[in-house]
Design a protein around this motif. Structure first.
Motif: not given
Length: 315
Positions: A267-293
């Motif tokens: 089913r189509a589900l939705y998420c509602f939340f309060y208290g935090v604001t997602p921020k842009l983060q650099q995450v290591p790539s699984k295929r190439n840990p030296e690269q981030t996205f």
């Protein structure tokens, strides 16, 4: 007719249906709405009858409800003449009253309401004596209206969310109803911000359609379908629910039941939340840990302020 508030005999206080749901799933309290008696919230009306003159509850124990929770008169429920909770006070809109929440709280209180159970004195007949003239003391740290109307404030996140979702087809109403959270006051329409526009303002209730829920056995990640655009580039958005957060949650069993069902749901589900604001983060790539996205991400800090649910008509 349906209504949002009733008098709880076991707690000697007036509760909203959302308070009752919150207590039903709370593993730190000894509460079961099926074992309680809920009476008319009108003090004068309640005083005219004994405790057998009870109301029924709708969706008080259903984890994944589809229709708005509420109290309702039983066929045997009686009211004094003039009580606004009598079934004779039905309006034209009551035919579809299960689908819409009309009791808008004007404030969402971030400190959870505390419920103090009264100590019943059992009579020789095994019954709990009841003083019909006693008015509930409203001991709660969240102040509720002293009359029989729906409380102006709530500490249960599901209440304002239900107001928004069930009235999504009435934008004018959502734009006219005020909501206060902390020091910030805005309309319901303004406070509920689509996840793709999270950069517009901080401290709002963010929501969006769920793309996928990653189940890491003891922790979860909720990925949203919509992306955030920054510098003409799209970025994914997610929120993370840690193992420690879930293990220490007072409604852990109900939450795990809900989110595990959501993981496998088509089913189509939705998420509602309060208290935090997602921020842009650099995450290591699984295929190439030296690269981030880049990804907009946040760790949820309070599960009381997060809801996963169906929300027909929001998009």
């Amino acid at each position: 007719m349906k209504f949002d508030t009733a008098y709880s005999l076991s707690l000697d206080d007036k509760l909203s249906i959302y308070d009752v749901r919150d207590l039903n799933f709370d593993e730190t309290t000894d509460f079961d709405s099926d074992k309680d008696s809920f009476l008319c919230p009108n003090d004068e009306c309640r005083a005219a009858f004994d405790t057998s003159n009870a109301l029924s509850t709708f969706n008080a124990k259903n984890v994944n409800y589809l229709r708005t929770p509420h109290f309702k008169n039983k066929t045997s429920t009686r009211h004094i003449e003039g009580c606004r909770y009598t079934s004779s006070h039905k309006t034209a809109t009551d035919e579809n009253d299960d689908e819409r929440e009309d009791n808008f709280p004007s404030e969402f209180v971030l400190t959870r309401r505390q419920y103090e159970r009264k100590t019943p004195v059992v009579s020789t007949e095994g019954n709990v004596p009841y003083d019909p003239l006693k008015v509930p003391s409203n001991r709660s740290s969240v102040s509720h209206s002293p009359n029989d109307s729906t409380p102006d404030k709530t500490s249960v996140f599901a209440h304002p969310v239900e107001c928004f979702v069930s009235n999504i087809d009435d934008k004018d109403k959502l734009k006219s109803m005020p909501l206060k959270i902390g020091d910030h006051t805005a309309s319901y329409w303004t406070f509920f911000k689509k996840i793709e526009y999270l950069q517009d303002n901080k401290g709002l209730i963010y929501w969006g359609k769920i793309k996928e829920i990653k189940d890491y056995t003891s922790s979860f990640r909720i990925d949203f379908e919509k992306k955030v655009w920054l510098d003409k580039k799209p970025y994914s958005v997610n929120v993370y629910l840690s193992k420690k957060l879930i293990e220490n949650y007072r409604k852990r069993k109900a939450f795990l039941e809900q989110i595990k069902a959501a993981v496998d749901s088509e089913r189509a589900l939705y998420c509602f939340f309060y208290g935090v604001t997602p921020k842009l983060q650099q995450v290591p790539s699984k295929r190439n840990p030296e690269q981030t996205f880049g990804v907009f991400s946040a760790n949820i800090e309070n599960l009381d302020h997060l809801i996963i649910r169906e929300a027909p008509g929001v998009e």
